[in-house]
Scaffold this motif. Structure first.
Motif, PDB file in Angstrom:
ATOM      1  N   LEU A   1       0.817  -1.221   0.000  1.00 45.90           N
ATOM      2  CA  LEU A   1       0.000   0.000   0.000  1.00 45.90           C
ATOM      3  C   LEU A   1       0.853   1.273   0.000  1.00 45.90           C
ATOM      4  N   ARG A   2       2.156   1.134   0.069  1.00 45.17           N
ATOM      5  CA  ARG A   2       3.030   2.315   0.007  1.00 45.17           C
ATOM      6  C   ARG A   2       3.997   2.194  -1.171  1.00 45.17           C
ATOM      7  N   ASP A   3       5.009   1.333  -1.062  1.00 42.64           N
ATOM      8  CA  ASP A   3       5.947   1.202  -2.187  1.00 42.64           C
ATOM      9  C   ASP A   3       5.212   0.613  -3.397  1.00 42.64           C
ATOM     10  N   GLY A   4       4.316  -0.358  -3.132  1.00 45.77           N
ATOM     11  CA  GLY A   4       3.548  -0.973  -4.220  1.00 45.77           C
ATOM     12  C   GLY A   4       2.713   0.060  -4.940  1.00 45.77           C
TER      13      GLY A   4
ATOM     14  N   THR B   1      15.356  -5.726   5.988  1.00 47.81           N
ATOM     15  CA  THR B   1      15.877  -5.472   4.649  1.00 47.81           C
ATOM     16  C   THR B   1      14.730  -5.110   3.704  1.00 47.81           C
ATOM     17  N   HIS B   2      15.052  -4.299   2.706  1.00 45.45           N
ATOM     18  CA  HIS B   2      14.042  -3.778   1.771  1.00 45.45           C
ATOM     19  C   HIS B   2      14.732  -3.748   0.409  1.00 45.45           C
ATOM     20  N   CYS B   3      14.413  -4.712  -0.450  1.00 44.32           N
ATOM     21  CA  CYS B   3      15.185  -4.827  -1.698  1.00 44.32           C
ATOM     22  C   CYS B   3      14.318  -4.581  -2.925  1.00 44.32           C
ATOM     23  N   HIS B   4      14.891  -3.835  -3.861  1.00 43.88           N
ATOM     24  CA  HIS B   4      14.204  -3.612  -5.144  1.00 43.88           C
ATOM     25  C   HIS B   4      14.729  -4.589  -6.187  1.00 43.88           C
ATOM     26  N   ASN B   5      13.948  -4.722  -7.251  1.00 42.36           N
ATOM     27  CA  ASN B   5      14.114  -5.860  -8.151  1.00 42.36           C
ATOM     28  C   ASN B   5      14.739  -5.505  -9.500  1.00 42.36           C
TER      29      ASN B   5
ATOM     30  N   GLY C   1       9.890  -3.123  -9.108  1.00 42.89           N
ATOM     31  CA  GLY C   1       9.176  -3.661  -7.950  1.00 42.89           C
ATOM     32  C   GLY C   1      10.070  -4.020  -6.777  1.00 42.89           C
ATOM     33  N   ASN C   2       9.420  -4.612  -5.778  1.00 40.32           N
ATOM     34  CA  ASN C   2      10.088  -4.991  -4.528  1.00 40.32           C
ATOM     35  C   ASN C   2      10.208  -6.514  -4.450  1.00 40.32           C
ATOM     36  N   ALA C   3      10.825  -6.984  -3.395  1.00 41.50           N
ATOM     37  CA  ALA C   3      10.830  -8.421  -3.129  1.00 41.50           C
ATOM     38  C   ALA C   3       9.383  -8.855  -3.001  1.00 41.50           C
TER      39      ALA C   3
HETATM   40 ZN    ZN Z   1      11.463   1.036  -1.776  1.00 43.53          ZN
END
Ligand code: ZN
Ligand code: KIV
Length: 511
Positions: free
Chosen positions: A12-15, A201-205, A237-239
């Motif tokens: 609901l935020r990064d997405g 951890t917060h990883c981008h793709n 996107g994110n993990a």
């Molecule tokens: Zn992010």
């Protein structure tokens, strides 16, 4: 080290930062309820300072969610932290997630701040956040390109200031698993007091390694993973939540931890997010793609029939792939309908809404012999999800295609309660229908996306259409479902127009 892996969902935020994925408050609420049912520990509900709409959506989510922590993002400044603190106030358990960039390139070129000032800001933001909640997370944005000594310094400072979760983001998706795991290991080893906080951890793709990098972090001591449903998120996107959760569950021998996710809710959550955001799931996507459990080659089919585990490492039903469950039929009554909705946890706000949904069900049952749970979900979607006042309503329509002739469509629309009709020709029946609608509405919008998905299998299945429209910088998604995909398309188009008309969509968080 704890054996509990905290799942922090930022759909609901990064997405929502995926282009065109911005959601209305009602849509965010619906997803938040589903995330709670899925069992995520933390729901990052938005970025309160981004817009009054974002703050309002977070507040509403904080009011209804009981079993997950509700979190708002905040840059490390007073205005953002206060906005986040106010938005999460109604939550049973609320978190403020404050961040500032720590890489030389971000500090110099974007923030134009000296490292000392960045540390001061981070500490001040954490202290201010603690006035609202004792659950404060700090993120060092672009940690992947930050200097290790500086990361140690800033994390040390925010722990002393009272932060309880330290997040290490690969903001630009630059790392690879071995290096990312090593970075997390070193930080935990070098930062004083690191055993008193949760490492996240917060990883981008961007290089396709977000889930792998997140898992490498877990193997090296991270006990929170920030992820999204279907891997939605900024850029690539994110993990993806489903990949991380199922990897940890399936390879218990490797990861010394577990989550509290009810994995049978993964596929329903994926479908809900896909339908609301208009982002389809690629068929070969791990866990939630339509082919994730389909065996095509003869050798594989033969093996699976003899012994399932020859080619399957997970069971489809464990992640929520129900073999289309026949639910109701033409003769089912109102009570059976109500009971099944309750079993599916679908809440209709009023008796009137139930009656309207039941009328739609009867209409559908006339056209489709078998009604599945997915059909019911789609049916009430129109009633519940959008909750948009119907300025534009489809009264009736006709579409005609014939080989060698130009397709044509005629529509009767109710606009603010007054009926108008129009007809048009087009490249196909959907195109003709949209043109006919436009003759009445003259919306001056741009069509950014049109997609159709079948809700269940078979040629009598309902088609679910998503239409993304843009006008003057505003972008909305509309949905419609029907056994006739041209009708579903008209409904989706009008749903998007209604959202634009009511102003119920919200600004992109970064605008
Ligand atoms: Zn992010
Ligand atoms: O990618 C990122 O760095 C973020 C932070 C705000 C955590 O989304």
């Amino acid at each position: 080290m704890s054996d509990k892996l905290i799942i922090f969902d930022t759909t609901l935020r990064d997405g929502e930062q995926s282009p065109g994925a911005s959601m209305t408050k009602e849509e965010k609420l619906r997803i938040a309820r589903q995330l709670e049912k899925l069992g995520v520990d933390v729901i990052e509900a938005g970025f309160a300072a981004a817009s009054p709409g974002d703050a309002e959506a977070i507040r509403s989510i904080a009011q209804v969610v009981e079993h997950s922590t509700v979190c708002s993002l905040a840059r490390a400044n007073e205005k953002d932290v206060r906005a986040a603190g106010e938005a999460i106030k109604p939550a049973r358990s609320g978190r403020i997630h404050t961040f500032i960039a720590t890489s030389p390139i971000h500090m110099e070129k974007k923030l134009r701040m000296a490292p000392d000032e960045v540390v001061e800001r981070a500490v001040a933001a954490v202290k201010l956040a603690l006035e609202y909640t004792d659950d404060v997370e700090f993120s060092a944005e672009d940690a992947v390109r930050s200097e290790m000594d500086f990361l140690v310094r800033i994390f040390d400072a925010v722990i002393q200031a009272g932060a309880t979760t330290l997040n290490v983001p690969d903001t630009v998706g630059y790392s690879i698993p071995a290096l990312w795991g090593e970075r997390i290991r070193q930080l935990i080893e070098r930062v004083p007091g690191s055993d008193k906080v949760i490492w996240s951890t917060h990883c981008h793709n961007d290089l396709g390694m977000a889930s792998a990098n997140s898992l490498a972090a877990v193997m090296n001591g991270a006990r929170q993973v920030e992820c999204t449903i279907n891997g939605l998120g900024e850029r690539a996107g994110n993990a993806s939540l489903e990949e991380v959760v199922m990897a940890v569950k399936t390879r218990r021998d490797v990861f010394a931890c577990d989550t509290r996710i009810d994995t049978t809710q993964i596929v329903p959550t994926s479908k809900l997010v896909s339908s609301i955001t208009g982002y389809p799931v690629q068929p070969n996507k791990a866990i939630v793609g339509a082919n994730a459990f389909a065996h095509e080659s003869g050798i594989h089919q033969d093996g699976v029939l003899k012994h399932r585990e020859t080619y399957e490492i997970m069971r489809a039903e464990d992640v929520g792939w129900a073999t289309n469950k026949l639910t109701l039929g033409k003769l089912s009554g109102r009570n059976a309908f109500r009971t099944r909705l309750q079993e599916l946890d679908i809440v209709l706000e009023s008796e009137e809404a139930l009656n309207a949904a039941f009328a739609r069900f009867k209409d559908l049952a006339d056209r489709k012999s078998e009604i599945f749970d997915e059909d019911l979900q789609a049916l009430v979607n129109e009633e519940v999800v959008t909750n948009v006042s119907e300025h534009y309503r489809l009264v009736s329509m006709r579409a005609h295609s014939e080989t060698g002739e130009l397709p044509m469509a005629s529509v009767v629309l109710s606009v603010g309660g007054k009926e108008h009709s129009a007809e048009a020709q087009g490249g196909g029946p959907v195109d003709a229908t949209f043109k006919a609608i436009e003759q009445v509405v003259r919306s001056d919008t741009e069509l950014l996306l049109y997609s159709v998905n079948n809700i269940t299998s078979g040629t009598d299945a309902q088609g679910e259409v998503t239409v993304r429209l843009s006008k003057g910088g505003r972008v909305v998604n509309g949905q419609g479902a029907d056994t006739d995909i041209v009708v579903a398309s008209a409904k989706a188009y009008l749903n998007a127009l209604n959202k634009l008309h009511s102003g119920s969509e919200r600004a992109h968080p970064q605008v």
